[in-house]
Design a protein around this motif. Structure first.
Motif, mmCIF file in Angstrom:
data_model
loop_
_atom_site.group_PDB
_atom_site.id
_atom_site.type_symbol
_atom_site.label_atom_id
_atom_site.label_comp_id
_atom_site.label_asym_id
_atom_site.label_seq_id
_atom_site.Cartn_x
_atom_site.Cartn_y
_atom_site.Cartn_z
ATOM 1 N N GLY A 18 0.637 -1.175 -0.024
ATOM 2 C CA GLY A 18 0.073 0.122 0.060
ATOM 3 C C GLY A 18 0.854 1.319 -0.090
ATOM 4 O O GLY A 18 1.649 1.405 -0.800
ATOM 5 N N ILE A 19 0.366 2.404 0.901
ATOM 6 C CA ILE A 19 1.142 3.547 0.833
ATOM 7 C C ILE A 19 2.511 3.234 1.136
ATOM 8 O O ILE A 19 3.452 4.090 0.769
ATOM 9 C CB ILE A 19 0.182 4.417 1.824
ATOM 10 N N ARG A 39 5.158 -7.380 8.382
ATOM 11 C CA ARG A 39 4.931 -8.252 9.566
ATOM 12 C C ARG A 39 4.553 -9.616 9.115
ATOM 13 O O ARG A 39 5.315 -10.557 9.606
ATOM 14 C CB ARG A 39 3.752 -7.711 10.309
ATOM 15 N N ARG A 44 6.462 -10.136 -0.016
ATOM 16 C CA ARG A 44 5.880 -8.760 -0.679
ATOM 17 C C ARG A 44 6.853 -7.787 -0.144
ATOM 18 O O ARG A 44 7.105 -6.907 -1.163
ATOM 19 C CB ARG A 44 4.504 -8.365 0.032
ATOM 20 N N ALA A 93 3.210 1.896 9.610
ATOM 21 C CA ALA A 93 2.301 0.827 9.780
ATOM 22 C C ALA A 93 1.057 0.750 10.564
ATOM 23 O O ALA A 93 1.201 1.792 11.517
ATOM 24 C CB ALA A 93 3.518 -0.314 10.276
ATOM 25 N N VAL A 94 0.361 -0.134 10.486
ATOM 26 C CA VAL A 94 -1.060 -0.189 11.455
ATOM 27 C C VAL A 94 -1.425 -1.408 11.797
ATOM 28 O O VAL A 94 -1.386 -2.360 10.830
ATOM 29 C CB VAL A 94 -2.011 0.858 10.694
ATOM 30 N N ARG A 95 -1.848 -1.429 12.746
ATOM 31 C CA ARG A 95 -2.771 -2.619 13.102
ATOM 32 C C ARG A 95 -4.294 -2.152 12.945
ATOM 33 O O ARG A 95 -4.792 -1.251 13.551
ATOM 34 C CB ARG A 95 -2.599 -2.988 14.672
ATOM 35 N N SER A 149 -5.344 9.084 9.728
ATOM 36 C CA SER A 149 -6.273 8.998 8.773
ATOM 37 C C SER A 149 -7.287 10.142 9.199
ATOM 38 O O SER A 149 -7.366 10.629 10.342
ATOM 39 C CB SER A 149 -6.997 7.827 9.133
ATOM 40 N N TYR A 162 -9.400 2.566 16.272
ATOM 41 C CA TYR A 162 -8.440 2.827 15.228
ATOM 42 C C TYR A 162 -8.248 4.381 15.395
ATOM 43 O O TYR A 162 -7.308 5.019 15.375
ATOM 44 C CB TYR A 162 -8.892 2.310 13.867
ATOM 45 N N LYS A 166 -5.115 6.754 16.004
ATOM 46 C CA LYS A 166 -4.509 7.853 15.063
ATOM 47 C C LYS A 166 -4.494 8.973 15.713
ATOM 48 O O LYS A 166 -3.556 9.909 15.593
ATOM 49 C CB LYS A 166 -5.490 7.628 13.831
ATOM 50 N N ALA A 192 -4.394 10.832 5.920
ATOM 51 C CA ALA A 192 -4.681 10.489 4.772
ATOM 52 C C ALA A 192 -6.348 10.141 4.738
ATOM 53 O O ALA A 192 -6.833 9.760 5.631
ATOM 54 C CB ALA A 192 -3.981 8.926 4.192
ATOM 55 N N LEU A 194 -9.594 8.159 2.193
ATOM 56 C CA LEU A 194 -9.744 6.760 1.550
ATOM 57 C C LEU A 194 -8.617 6.878 0.298
ATOM 58 O O LEU A 194 -8.700 7.701 -0.584
ATOM 59 C CB LEU A 194 -11.036 6.552 1.016
ATOM 60 N N ARG A 199 -4.226 -3.230 -2.442
ATOM 61 C CA ARG A 199 -4.619 -4.285 -1.569
ATOM 62 C C ARG A 199 -6.425 -4.419 -1.589
ATOM 63 O O ARG A 199 -6.784 -3.135 -1.878
ATOM 64 C CB ARG A 199 -4.420 -3.830 -0.119
HETATM 65 N N1 LIG Z 1 -5.561 2.897 2.553
HETATM 66 C C1 LIG Z 1 -6.491 4.018 3.167
HETATM 67 O O1 LIG Z 1 -7.251 4.276 2.517
HETATM 68 C C2 LIG Z 1 -5.969 4.621 4.405
HETATM 69 C C3 LIG Z 1 -6.761 5.880 4.549
HETATM 70 C C4 LIG Z 1 -6.303 6.466 5.722
HETATM 71 C C5 LIG Z 1 -5.123 6.216 6.456
HETATM 72 N N2 LIG Z 1 -4.199 4.982 6.041
HETATM 73 C C6 LIG Z 1 -3.334 4.814 6.670
HETATM 74 O O2 LIG Z 1 -2.101 4.495 5.903
HETATM 75 C C7 LIG Z 1 -1.227 3.566 6.374
HETATM 76 C C8 LIG Z 1 -1.159 2.729 5.158
HETATM 77 O O3 LIG Z 1 -2.250 2.209 4.900
HETATM 78 P P1 LIG Z 1 -2.209 0.954 3.684
HETATM 79 O O4 LIG Z 1 -3.754 0.839 3.224
HETATM 80 O O5 LIG Z 1 -1.432 1.328 2.909
HETATM 81 O O6 LIG Z 1 -2.088 -0.215 4.528
HETATM 82 P P2 LIG Z 1 -1.860 -1.626 4.181
HETATM 83 O O7 LIG Z 1 -1.695 -1.945 2.552
HETATM 84 O O8 LIG Z 1 -2.883 -2.653 4.938
HETATM 85 O O9 LIG Z 1 -0.287 -2.170 4.606
HETATM 86 C C9 LIG Z 1 -0.129 -2.235 6.019
HETATM 87 C C10 LIG Z 1 1.285 -2.271 6.241
HETATM 88 O O10 LIG Z 1 1.375 -2.463 7.518
HETATM 89 C C11 LIG Z 1 1.876 -3.782 8.100
HETATM 90 N N3 LIG Z 1 1.241 -4.148 9.440
HETATM 91 C C12 LIG Z 1 0.211 -4.559 9.642
HETATM 92 N N4 LIG Z 1 0.057 -4.776 10.878
HETATM 93 C C13 LIG Z 1 1.341 -4.703 11.409
HETATM 94 C C14 LIG Z 1 1.609 -4.551 12.650
HETATM 95 N N5 LIG Z 1 0.855 -5.099 13.754
HETATM 96 N N6 LIG Z 1 3.090 -4.477 13.072
HETATM 97 C C15 LIG Z 1 3.642 -3.657 12.167
HETATM 98 N N7 LIG Z 1 3.380 -3.625 10.899
HETATM 99 C C16 LIG Z 1 2.054 -4.156 10.218
HETATM 100 C C17 LIG Z 1 1.604 -4.564 7.215
HETATM 101 O O11 LIG Z 1 2.859 -5.813 7.113
HETATM 102 P P3 LIG Z 1 2.393 -7.030 6.405
HETATM 103 O O12 LIG Z 1 1.464 -6.861 5.089
HETATM 104 O O13 LIG Z 1 3.727 -7.359 5.912
HETATM 105 O O14 LIG Z 1 1.672 -7.822 7.432
HETATM 106 C C18 LIG Z 1 1.854 -3.674 6.161
HETATM 107 O O15 LIG Z 1 3.239 -3.507 5.411
HETATM 108 C C19 LIG Z 1 -1.734 3.192 7.438
HETATM 109 O O16 LIG Z 1 -1.237 3.857 8.721
HETATM 110 C C20 LIG Z 1 -3.318 3.499 7.554
HETATM 111 O O17 LIG Z 1 -4.011 3.604 8.723
HETATM 112 C C21 LIG Z 1 -4.772 4.425 4.894
#
Ligand SMILES: NC(=O)c1ccc[n+]([C@@H]2O[C@H](COP(=O)([O-])OP(=O)(O)OC[C@H]3O[C@@H](n4cnc5c(N)ncnc54)[C@H](OP(=O)(O)O)[C@@H]3O)[C@@H](O)[C@H]2O)c1
Length: 258
Positions: A18-19, A39, A44, A93-95, A149, A162, A166, A192, A194, A199
């Motif tokens: 992702g990001i 994680r 990947r 990174a995010v849980r 977020s 969540y 944040k 950020a 949406l 993914r």
């Molecule tokens: N996508 C959106 O629409 C959106 C919107 C607002 C904010 N955000 C924020 O932007 C960031 C990235 O989002 P994304 O959508 O790109 O996420 P994503 O594709 O789900 O990727 C999440 C990343 O975090 C890692 N991760 C998951 N659980 C973890 C843990 N417990 N400890 C350490 N690493 C962990 C994952 O590793 P593995 O895959 O190797 O497990 C992956 O590299 C996040 O902080 C999210 O809250 C996203």
């Protein structure tokens, strides 16, 4: 514009997708040494590392789990052993936990979920910052970008863990900006909205279209759009912007849950 990133050491957490992945590649293209954490996805992460190298940077994939705090210092140590102190930290990174609006009424969220969400996303990021700050202070240079977020400020009905975590990052960045500014360290948040990533999301096309229609640009940000913003804030091109919560175009669409 000179980003000053050639050979700078950049740590992008959650860089395996992702990001985070787009951000790692953007830093690679700027000539940085990029450590990206994963994680559950070492394969990947390796693929992203290859893309970082193809883009012109150096890459290192390291395991890190924000839920397991004992993995944080070793992850930072692996980076410093390879390249020296971390110059730029991207706390991405995010849980996720349970985030869908209306998925569970607030009162049904177990205490364990609150503890786990804040343990990983708040305390985990604080420990990460703690691990990189001494090196940044010693070098008189550092950039930290924490990824938040729109959900944090907007609020959506449902569990709230969540968004609460944040929002805590906003407070952390404000405190850090004051604490570390005199040492040449700038700290900001990217909130950020949406964002379109590779993914699959549990979000319908209808909702994506509806949110996009309420943004100024009538489109959602891609991971690459957001990476460009992160790269600017986390570079030498950002000379004195600190303690700010920067909202991207997707985040301009409020009340996405309605
Ligand atoms: N996508 C959106 O629409 C959106 C919107 C607002 C904010 N955000 C924020 O932007 C960031 C990235 O989002 P994304 O959508 O790109 O996420 P994503 O594709 O789900 O990727 C999440 C990343 O975090 C890692 N991760 C998951 N659980 C973890 C843990 N417990 N400890 C350490 N690493 C962990 C994952 O590793 P593995 O895959 O190797 O497990 C992956 O590299 C996040 O902080 C999210 O809250 C996203």
């Amino acid at each position: 514009m000179d980003t000053g990133l050639t050979n700078k050491v950049v740590l992008v957490t959650g860089g395996s997708s992702g990001i985070g992945a787009a951000t790692a590649v953007a830093y690679g293209a700027a000539g940085a040494r990029v450590a990206l954490t994963y994680r559950s996805g070492p394969d990947r992460a390796r693929q992203v590392a290859e893309r970082v190298e193809q883009a012109g940077g150096e890459a290192l994939a390291v395991p890190l789990d924000l839920e397991r705090h004992e993995t944080i210092e070793p992850a930072v140590a692996a980076v410093t052993e390879r390249w020296g102190d971390v110059d730029v930290l991207i706390g991405n990174a995010v849980r996720w936990g349970t985030i869908m609006p209306n998925s569970i009424p607030f009162e049904e969220v177990p205490a364990e979920e609150w503890t786990a969400g804040l343990h990983a996303n708040v305390v985990g990021n604080a420990l990460l910052v703690k691990a990189v700050l001494p090196g940044m202070r010693a070098n008189g240079f550092g950039r930290i970008v924490l990824i938040s977020s729109g959900v944090a400020e907007e609020g959506v009905p449902g569990p709230g863990v969540y968004g609460t975590a944040k929002m805590a990052l906003h407070g952390m960045a404000r405190a850090l900006a004051w604490d570390a500014g005199r040492d040449g360290i700038l700290v900001n948040v990217v909130a950020a909205g949406l964002t379109l990533t590779e993914r699959e999301r549990p979000v319908s096309q209808e909702m994506l279209d509806s949110v996009a229609a309420r943004t100024p640009t009538r489109r959602l940000s891609t991971a690459e759009d957001t990476a460009g913003l992160i790269l600017y804030l986390g570079s030498g091109a950002n000379r004195n912007l600190t303690g700010e919560i920067v909202r991207d175009g997707s985040n301009a669409a409020r009340s996405a849950h309605l």
